[in-house]
Structures are given as C-alpha cells and as structure tokens.
Design a protein around this motif. Structure first.
Motif, PDB file in Angstrom:
ATOM      1  N   ILE A 230     -22.530  22.001   0.204  1.00 47.93           N
ATOM      2  CA  ILE A 230     -23.684  22.890   0.259  1.00 47.93           C
ATOM      3  C   ILE A 230     -24.156  22.970   1.716  1.00 47.93           C
ATOM      4  O   ILE A 230     -24.429  21.948   2.347  1.00 47.93           O
ATOM      5  N   LYS A 231     -24.204  24.162   2.238  1.00 50.22           N
ATOM      6  CA  LYS A 231     -24.631  24.373   3.624  1.00 50.22           C
ATOM      7  C   LYS A 231     -26.151  24.438   3.672  1.00 50.22           C
ATOM      8  O   LYS A 231     -26.767  25.363   3.134  1.00 50.22           O
ATOM      9  N   LEU A 232     -26.771  23.442   4.302  1.00 48.29           N
ATOM     10  CA  LEU A 232     -28.225  23.410   4.391  1.00 48.29           C
ATOM     11  C   LEU A 232     -28.717  24.453   5.391  1.00 48.29           C
ATOM     12  O   LEU A 232     -28.246  24.497   6.525  1.00 48.29           O
ATOM     13  N   PRO A 233     -29.661  25.303   4.987  1.00 52.95           N
ATOM     14  CA  PRO A 233     -30.170  26.348   5.897  1.00 52.95           C
ATOM     15  C   PRO A 233     -30.902  25.739   7.090  1.00 52.95           C
ATOM     16  O   PRO A 233     -31.469  24.644   6.999  1.00 52.95           O
ATOM     17  N   LEU A 234     -30.887  26.446   8.211  1.00 50.80           N
ATOM     18  CA  LEU A 234     -31.652  26.087   9.399  1.00 50.80           C
ATOM     19  C   LEU A 234     -31.359  24.673   9.888  1.00 50.80           C
ATOM     20  O   LEU A 234     -32.237  23.954  10.377  1.00 50.80           O
ATOM     21  N   TRP A 235     -30.095  24.267   9.775  1.00 58.37           N
ATOM     22  CA  TRP A 235     -29.732  22.898  10.146  1.00 58.37           C
ATOM     23  C   TRP A 235     -30.032  22.602  11.615  1.00 58.37           C
ATOM     24  O   TRP A 235     -30.452  21.496  11.969  1.00 58.37           O
ATOM     25  N   ASP A 236     -29.823  23.575  12.494  1.00 60.54           N
ATOM     26  CA  ASP A 236     -30.111  23.371  13.920  1.00 60.54           C
ATOM     27  C   ASP A 236     -31.565  22.967  14.135  1.00 60.54           C
ATOM     28  O   ASP A 236     -31.863  22.130  14.992  1.00 60.54           O
ATOM     29  N   LYS A 237     -32.476  23.558  13.348  1.00 59.15           N
ATOM     30  CA  LYS A 237     -33.891  23.220  13.460  1.00 59.15           C
ATOM     31  C   LYS A 237     -34.156  21.806  12.957  1.00 59.15           C
ATOM     32  O   LYS A 237     -34.946  21.053  13.557  1.00 59.15           O
ATOM     33  N   PHE A 238     -33.511  21.421  11.869  1.00 58.20           N
ATOM     34  CA  PHE A 238     -33.670  20.076  11.327  1.00 58.20           C
ATOM     35  C   PHE A 238     -33.282  19.020  12.358  1.00 58.20           C
ATOM     36  O   PHE A 238     -34.017  18.059  12.609  1.00 58.20           O
ATOM     37  N   ILE A 239     -32.119  19.195  12.944  1.00 59.38           N
ATOM     38  CA  ILE A 239     -31.612  18.174  13.853  1.00 59.38           C
ATOM     39  C   ILE A 239     -32.410  18.152  15.153  1.00 59.38           C
ATOM     40  O   ILE A 239     -32.562  17.114  15.792  1.00 59.38           O
ATOM     41  N   GLU A 240     -32.972  19.309  15.522  1.00 65.10           N
ATOM     42  CA  GLU A 240     -33.840  19.346  16.709  1.00 65.10           C
ATOM     43  C   GLU A 240     -35.129  18.568  16.453  1.00 65.10           C
ATOM     44  O   GLU A 240     -35.586  17.780  17.300  1.00 65.10           O
ATOM     45  N   LEU A 241     -35.736  18.786  15.290  1.00 64.86           N
ATOM     46  CA  LEU A 241     -36.961  18.066  14.951  1.00 64.86           C
ATOM     47  C   LEU A 241     -36.708  16.558  14.916  1.00 64.86           C
ATOM     48  O   LEU A 241     -37.541  15.769  15.383  1.00 64.86           O
ATOM     49  N   ALA A 242     -35.554  16.155  14.381  1.00 63.63           N
ATOM     50  CA  ALA A 242     -35.223  14.736  14.310  1.00 63.63           C
ATOM     51  C   ALA A 242     -35.086  14.144  15.707  1.00 63.63           C
ATOM     52  O   ALA A 242     -35.628  13.067  16.002  1.00 63.63           O
ATOM     53  N   ALA A 243     -34.364  14.833  16.584  1.00 64.41           N
ATOM     54  CA  ALA A 243     -34.160  14.335  17.947  1.00 64.41           C
ATOM     55  C   ALA A 243     -35.486  14.225  18.694  1.00 64.41           C
ATOM     56  O   ALA A 243     -35.712  13.286  19.468  1.00 64.41           O
TER      57      ALA A 243
END
Length: 326
Positions: A230-243
């Motif tokens: 399952i491809k999670l939407p807006l993944w780039d935003k998720f990983i940015e918030l985590a970093a």
C-alpha cells in the motif's frame, strides 16, 4: 545453551537492537534528560511544533485544575467532535475520543458508545490527579482536534486512527512502521494492546509485511485484507516532519508518531524519547544495523567539518535504507 548461543548469533547478524543496547548506546548517549519534558509533555511538544511551523492537531483548550473542569462547556462549545487526553500520558491510556454529539448531555464515541457529560468531567478529574501520567504526578488534560483518518486506511484498520512511527537518529530517519488498530486493541494504534505493526519502506512509503503480537502476518485479522504493497500518500511530507523532529526537541534518538488526516494531511501526533523495538519485527531488519550506518556517516561528516540539511539527511536515509526500488 547451544540453542541460545545460536539464536543470539542470528540476531546479531541481522543487526537486531536489544533493549539494553538501545538504552546504553542510544538513549543515554544521545538523549539529554534535560530535554525530556519536550516529548513527555504533549503541551510543550505542541507549542514547540507550532512555533516551528510544524503541523499538529489543533488544541482547543487545557484543563489544569479541578476548578477548570467547569470550563469544559466553553472549550467544546463549537465542536461536535474532539479528543480528551492526558498531557503526560503514555500508551494511549486515559484518552477519550468523541466522534459526535448525541444531545445536550450525551456524546458518541467512534464505536457508537454513548458517554455522559458527567463522565467526561470524571475523566478530566482522573487525568488531573495523575491517574494516567508518567510517574503518577499531577497532570493537565488536553482537549484537541479529532483526527479523521484518510480513507486509504478503511480496508486495513478497525475503527480508531492508524499512525506512523518513524525512528530518527541524529536527524536521520532509519526505520518506519504503520500501526493499525484492531478489535483486540479497542481501536487504538498501540502494539502492546493488540494493534498491528506494518513495516514501511523509507524511500517509497510502501507498506511491507506486518506483525501482530510479535508474529509476522500478511492480513489484517479483522478485515482480512492484505496490509502490504500500500503506497502511503504524501510520504515525502511524513519523512520530512520526522526528520525535523530532531531539531524540534533536541534529542538524538526518538520515535516520531504521525497521522494522516483526510483534510489536513500529515500531522505530528507526539514524540517519544524511548521508542520500542517491535518496529524491527515489522520490518524484518535490525535497528542497530541502520544506526551504525548513520553513525559512521556522521563521523565522516565531522572529519570534513560538514553538517547536512534536513533534505540531505532524508536523501541519505532513502538511499541507504530502502528495501524496494523507488
């Protein structure tokens, strides 16, 4: 003894991190205890995030004393749905999620259960007296926006709100996991209460296989649907918030918990200075293995008198910790 030695060697080869290693080599080494309040107190976390322009669920009000409980009506006056939670709680304990108002004195939870206004006041009193807080100390109650999960999770989650846990070491995301509520967990995304942990490929945001009570699974026990691919939407935003969580709380080893709201998109829910180790089972790979790669990279940067931006840190993690082709 032979069997134990063999198992230990197998775990070491996979780079599996144990709790003692996590505590000594990462939490004690990288997490200054003076900064723990920034993650242990959800109010402080939220305030810091807002100041940094990081998306979090909107806070409607804070109940700090028994006298403040009388202000509940004013706080929720314009809201049909909301969440009540302890500021210093853990594991999802003490949280009440109201999905709608039934009438003047009654409210409906996500599961359809009716809750009296007096029951909400009683819960606020319990939170304030420290029933759910870390160490049993007096606490504050937060009343905030209720996250509405994105429809992509409808087929693989039972009630509640799925969340995403990303482990971050010195600003570098090293492992991700989607946590899915089940009937067993009463709709909570808490692994110890029976939620499912599903590995997530860091580069693509695609789900891998899952784990349930430390056993690997491929289907959700309640919906019987596949949890992988399952491809999670807006993944780039998720990983940015985590970093960005690294600079947010000045702690080197953290778990960043995020949610995907159907209207507001990715939000940081909370941060954890002592993230659990079950994420390794969900991803079928060890944290220590990935942490070592980051530590070696940072050592090389120091020799060259260099640091990396958030974007550069994310690019490094995506390059080194992907198990799928992007």
């Amino acid at each position: 003894m032979i069997s134990f030695t063999k198992t230990w060697k197998q775990l070491k080869q996979k780079g599996i991190m144990g709790i003692n290693q996590r505590n000594a080599d990462y939490i004690l080494k990288y997490n200054d205890r003076r900064n723990y309040p920034y993650v242990d107190n959800k109010i402080l976390t939220k305030m810091r995030a807002i100041d940094a322009g990081i998306s979090v669920p909107e806070m409607y009000g804070i109940i700090r004393t028994e006298h403040d409980i009388s202000k509940l009506d004013n706080v929720i006056d314009t809201h049909r749905d909301f969440v009540i939670k302890p500021a210093q709680g853990s594991g999802g304990d003490g949280i009440i999620v109201i999905a709608d108002r039934y009438d003047k004195d009654r409210y409906k939870t996500v599961s359809g259960k009716l809750v009296l206004h007096s029951e909400l006041e009683y819960q606020l009193s319990n939170i304030i007296t420290g029933l759910y807080s870390l160490g049993g100390m007096r606490d504050n109650a937060i009343i905030e926006y209720r996250v509405k999960p994105d429809p992509i999770f409808k087929s693989i989650s039972y009630e509640g709100v799925p969340d995403i846990r990303i482990i971050v070491l010195l600003g570098y995301p090293i492992m991700g996991m989607l946590r899915l509520p089940t009937r067993q967990s009463n709709g909570k995304a808490n692994l110890h209460q029976g939620a499912i942990g599903v590995g997530v490929d860091l580069a693509t945001g695609t789900t891998l296989n899952g784990s349930w009570f430390n056993e690997q699974i491929s289907r959700h026990p309640d919906t019987d649907n596949e949890v992988s691919n399952i491809k999670l939407p807006l993944w780039d935003k998720f990983i940015e918030l985590a970093a960005r969580g690294y600079e947010l709380v000045d702690l080197g080893y953290i778990g960043v918990d995020l949610v995907l709201d159907e209207e507001k998109g990715p939000l940081i829910l909370e941060l954890n200075a002592r993230p659990g180790l079950n994420i390794q089972i969900a991803n079928d790979v060890g944290l220590q293995q990935r942490a070592y790669i980051v530590e070696q990279h940072i050592a090389e940067l120091k020799k060259a008198n260099r640091t990396e931006t958030v974007s550069e840190r994310i690019a490094f993690s995506m390059q080194h910790f992907s198990v799928l082709k992007s």
